[in-house]
Write a protein that holds these residues in place. Structure first.
Motif, PDB file in Angstrom:
ATOM      1  N   ALA A  88       0.921  -1.257  -0.003  1.00  0.00           N
ATOM      2  CA  ALA A  88       0.094  -0.061  -0.092  1.00  0.00           C
ATOM      3  C   ALA A  88       0.917   1.230   0.034  1.00  0.00           C
ATOM      4  O   ALA A  88       0.535   2.308  -0.586  1.00  0.00           O
ATOM      5  CB  ALA A  88      -1.082   0.015   1.246  1.00  0.00           C
TER       6      ALA A  88
ATOM      7  N   GLY B 296      -0.571  -4.147   4.053  1.00  0.00           N
ATOM      8  CA  GLY B 296      -1.598  -3.749   2.950  1.00  0.00           C
ATOM      9  C   GLY B 296      -2.067  -4.983   2.102  1.00  0.00           C
ATOM     10  O   GLY B 296      -2.699  -5.629   1.865  1.00  0.00           O
TER      11      GLY B 296
ATOM     12  N   GLY C 235      -4.767  -5.399   4.788  1.00  0.00           N
ATOM     13  CA  GLY C 235      -5.626  -4.326   4.241  1.00  0.00           C
ATOM     14  C   GLY C 235      -6.322  -3.995   3.036  1.00  0.00           C
ATOM     15  O   GLY C 235      -7.740  -3.840   2.939  1.00  0.00           O
ATOM     16  N   ASP C 236      -5.649  -4.566   1.945  1.00  0.00           N
ATOM     17  CA  ASP C 236      -6.175  -4.823   0.750  1.00  0.00           C
ATOM     18  C   ASP C 236      -7.343  -5.675   0.497  1.00  0.00           C
ATOM     19  O   ASP C 236      -8.395  -5.340   0.042  1.00  0.00           O
ATOM     20  CB  ASP C 236      -5.064  -5.163  -0.374  1.00  0.00           C
ATOM     21  CG  ASP C 236      -4.157  -4.145  -0.855  1.00  0.00           C
ATOM     22  OD1 ASP C 236      -4.516  -2.969  -0.449  1.00  0.00           O
ATOM     23  OD2 ASP C 236      -3.131  -4.327  -1.455  1.00  0.00           O
TER      24      ASP C 236
ATOM     25  N   ASP D   5     -10.283  -4.147   1.818  1.00  0.00           N
ATOM     26  CA  ASP D   5     -11.259  -3.313   1.295  1.00  0.00           C
ATOM     27  C   ASP D   5     -11.886  -4.121  -0.136  1.00  0.00           C
ATOM     28  O   ASP D   5     -13.313  -3.621  -0.108  1.00  0.00           O
ATOM     29  CB  ASP D   5     -10.130  -2.369   0.422  1.00  0.00           C
ATOM     30  CG  ASP D   5      -9.380  -1.531   1.084  1.00  0.00           C
ATOM     31  OD1 ASP D   5      -9.819  -1.329   2.378  1.00  0.00           O
ATOM     32  OD2 ASP D   5      -8.290  -1.011   0.701  1.00  0.00           O
TER      33      ASP D   5
ATOM     34  N   GLU E 193     -12.119   1.558  -4.790  1.00  0.00           N
ATOM     35  CA  GLU E 193     -11.186   1.031  -3.558  1.00  0.00           C
ATOM     36  C   GLU E 193     -10.826   2.242  -2.706  1.00  0.00           C
ATOM     37  O   GLU E 193     -10.930   1.853  -1.650  1.00  0.00           O
ATOM     38  CB  GLU E 193      -9.865   0.836  -4.134  1.00  0.00           C
ATOM     39  CG  GLU E 193      -9.559  -0.360  -5.067  1.00  0.00           C
ATOM     40  CD  GLU E 193      -8.127  -0.634  -5.645  1.00  0.00           C
ATOM     41  OE1 GLU E 193      -7.097   0.082  -5.167  1.00  0.00           O
ATOM     42  OE2 GLU E 193      -7.965  -1.262  -6.800  1.00  0.00           O
ATOM     43  N   ARG E 194     -10.837   3.522  -3.178  1.00  0.00           N
ATOM     44  CA  ARG E 194     -10.803   4.601  -2.059  1.00  0.00           C
ATOM     45  C   ARG E 194     -11.952   4.580  -1.339  1.00  0.00           C
ATOM     46  O   ARG E 194     -11.997   4.973  -0.243  1.00  0.00           O
ATOM     47  CB  ARG E 194     -10.494   5.885  -2.873  1.00  0.00           C
ATOM     48  CG  ARG E 194      -9.172   6.026  -3.591  1.00  0.00           C
ATOM     49  CD  ARG E 194      -8.546   7.374  -4.160  1.00  0.00           C
ATOM     50  NE  ARG E 194      -8.443   8.175  -2.983  1.00  0.00           N
ATOM     51  CZ  ARG E 194      -8.315   9.485  -3.489  1.00  0.00           C
ATOM     52  NH1 ARG E 194      -8.309   9.781  -4.517  1.00  0.00           N
ATOM     53  NH2 ARG E 194      -8.202  10.495  -2.288  1.00  0.00           N
TER      54      ARG E 194
ATOM     55  N   GLU F 252     -12.014   1.892   1.128  1.00  0.00           N
ATOM     56  CA  GLU F 252     -10.842   2.268   2.271  1.00  0.00           C
ATOM     57  C   GLU F 252     -11.359   3.373   3.359  1.00  0.00           C
ATOM     58  O   GLU F 252     -10.984   3.168   4.472  1.00  0.00           O
ATOM     59  CB  GLU F 252      -9.335   2.791   1.541  1.00  0.00           C
ATOM     60  CG  GLU F 252      -8.401   2.946   2.587  1.00  0.00           C
ATOM     61  CD  GLU F 252      -7.128   3.488   1.754  1.00  0.00           C
ATOM     62  OE1 GLU F 252      -6.093   3.104   2.516  1.00  0.00           O
ATOM     63  OE2 GLU F 252      -7.268   3.918   0.672  1.00  0.00           O
ATOM     64  N   ASN F 253     -11.933   4.356   2.800  1.00  0.00           N
ATOM     65  CA  ASN F 253     -12.671   5.338   3.857  1.00  0.00           C
ATOM     66  C   ASN F 253     -13.651   4.786   4.772  1.00  0.00           C
ATOM     67  O   ASN F 253     -13.489   5.018   5.814  1.00  0.00           O
ATOM     68  CB  ASN F 253     -13.328   6.376   2.974  1.00  0.00           C
ATOM     69  CG  ASN F 253     -12.332   7.508   1.990  1.00  0.00           C
ATOM     70  OD1 ASN F 253     -11.080   7.513   2.526  1.00  0.00           O
ATOM     71  ND2 ASN F 253     -12.661   8.102   1.264  1.00  0.00           N
TER      72      ASN F 253
ATOM     73  N   LYS G 180     -13.483   1.739   5.624  1.00  0.00           N
ATOM     74  CA  LYS G 180     -12.554   0.818   6.624  1.00  0.00           C
ATOM     75  C   LYS G 180     -12.107   1.558   7.894  1.00  0.00           C
ATOM     76  O   LYS G 180     -12.081   1.208   8.964  1.00  0.00           O
ATOM     77  CB  LYS G 180     -11.658   0.025   5.778  1.00  0.00           C
ATOM     78  CG  LYS G 180     -10.503  -0.747   6.668  1.00  0.00           C
ATOM     79  CD  LYS G 180      -9.576  -1.231   5.690  1.00  0.00           C
ATOM     80  CE  LYS G 180      -8.430  -0.405   5.217  1.00  0.00           C
ATOM     81  NZ  LYS G 180      -7.438  -0.700   4.328  1.00  0.00           N
ATOM     82  N   ILE G 181     -11.479   2.944   7.242  1.00  0.00           N
ATOM     83  CA  ILE G 181     -10.849   3.803   8.301  1.00  0.00           C
ATOM     84  C   ILE G 181     -11.802   4.042   9.287  1.00  0.00           C
ATOM     85  O   ILE G 181     -11.622   4.385  10.621  1.00  0.00           O
ATOM     86  CB  ILE G 181     -10.039   4.650   7.470  1.00  0.00           C
ATOM     87  CG1 ILE G 181      -8.776   3.904   6.796  1.00  0.00           C
ATOM     88  CG2 ILE G 181      -9.627   5.804   8.358  1.00  0.00           C
ATOM     89  CD1 ILE G 181      -7.977   4.938   5.651  1.00  0.00           C
TER      90      ILE G 181
END
Length: 343
Positions: A15, A157, A180-181, A184, A201-202, A205-206, A208-209
């Protein structure tokens, strides 16, 4: 500005890439993404600038991640990316630097050779490899030189590395390509299946965070996300809850918990007793997923601590290893050592 030479430690992650300069600390942290013009094969952007292009490029431009599941998937692009990051971090040097690169504990000899070759061709005088759990343990300020067990879970990642370390070496380890990937991807699959909405993907990720969780929260939290409705083909806004994230992440979380259990099962009794006293240390960006430490502690009955500055632990450990290459010689192999051993 010219410098004579400086030793460099690189956390070459799926990542992100972190670069540590001797006596200076971490000087660069950028996503491992490269944007390329397909027609000319010219690199247009590297790092954060390229990451902003993911999923948003025209046909002749592609934004790619040259590392997958912790290993190099595109050698040429990795080499060019490394060259860019080394130059950006250290400037122009009169002499080639010695570089330590960390790799997952489960990499094959071919994958090790690919990392060494990419680093050498990117400008290293000599390349050493250090396994991620060792670097993570050093970065988390654990004393790994004593005859006492330390257990580290490094969730990056592309890979999760679980290892028991004693006397400066790995005693038992397991590396799985779930990190992490995969979190996602699981979120994207879940949103597509349950809400009939495709997200990128973004966006995953948002989610997830911000609201991702591995253990039930006391109170649900929510987040709005935009995607494309698969029925109408039009943009759609949906509200996702943390309970849905718990459901979405169930499979990859279970795989990590199983890997931890598997390593503890194979650990010699004396070292297992040490770990029971000291606890398990978690490092890497994936360890920051809400409730993951609680889940593993419940499953194993062993206290679990998240290392301070978990994201940078591996890079810090790699950098600190620069100061004591002789002590860690048994856990690191240079390219020359490799040639002697396998020729």
């Amino acid at each position: 500005m010219f410098t004579f030479r400086t030793d460099i430690g690189i956390d070459l992650g799926t990542a992100s890439v972190l670069v540590y300069l001797k006596n200076k600390g971490i000087v660069l942290k950028e996503p491992s993404v490269v944007a390329i013009n397909k027609s000319t094969n010219k690199i247009l952007a590297v790092g954060e600038e390229a990451r902003r292009m993911l999923g948003r490029t025209p046909g002749n431009i592609i934004a790619i991640r040259p590392l997958k599941d912790g290993v190099i998937s595109d050698f040429d692009i990795t080499e060019r990316m490394l060259k860019y990051f080394i130059a950006k971090a250290s400037g122009k040097m009169m002499f080639k630097p010695r570089i330590i690169v960390c790799v997952p504990s489960g990499v094959t000899e071919v994958e090790r050779r690919a990392v060494i070759d990419a680093s050498n061709q990117a400008g290293a005088k000599k390349t050493y490899l250090i396994e991620e759990p060792i670097a993570a343990a050093i970065g988390a300020d654990l004393d790994i030189t004593e005859p006492s067990g330390n257990m580290v879970i490094d969730i990056g990642g592309g890979t999760t590395d679980v290892a028991v370390i004693s006397l400066g070496s790995i005693v038992v380890s397991k590396s799985i390509k779930v990190a992490g990937d995969k979190f996602d991807e699981a979120i994207m699959r879940y949103i597509r299946k349950k809400h009939n909405v495709m997200i990128g993907e973004r966006s995953a990720e948002n989610l997830k965070i911000n609201i991702g969780t591995a253990y039930p929260r006391k109170k649900d939290i929510y987040m709005d996300i935009k995607g494309r409705n698969l029925v109408t083909g039009l943009p759609k806004n949906i509200k996702i809850s943390s309970s849905e994230m718990l459901e979405a992440l169930e499979e990859p979380i279970a795989a990590i918990a199983e890997a931890v259990h598997s390593v503890i099962e194979k650990t010699p009794p004396e070292l297992a007793a040490d770990i029971g006293d000291k606890g398990i240390y978690m490092t890497g960006g994936g360890s920051l997923l809400h409730g993951l430490d609680t889940l593993i502690a419940k499953r194993t009955g062993i206290p679990v601590m998240i290392a301070e500055d978990a994201v940078s632990c591996v890079a810090k450990g790699t950098g600190q290893a620069l100061k004591s290459i002789d002590v860690l010689e048994s856990t690191m192999l240079s390219d020359d050592d490799k040639k002697r051993r396998y020729d």
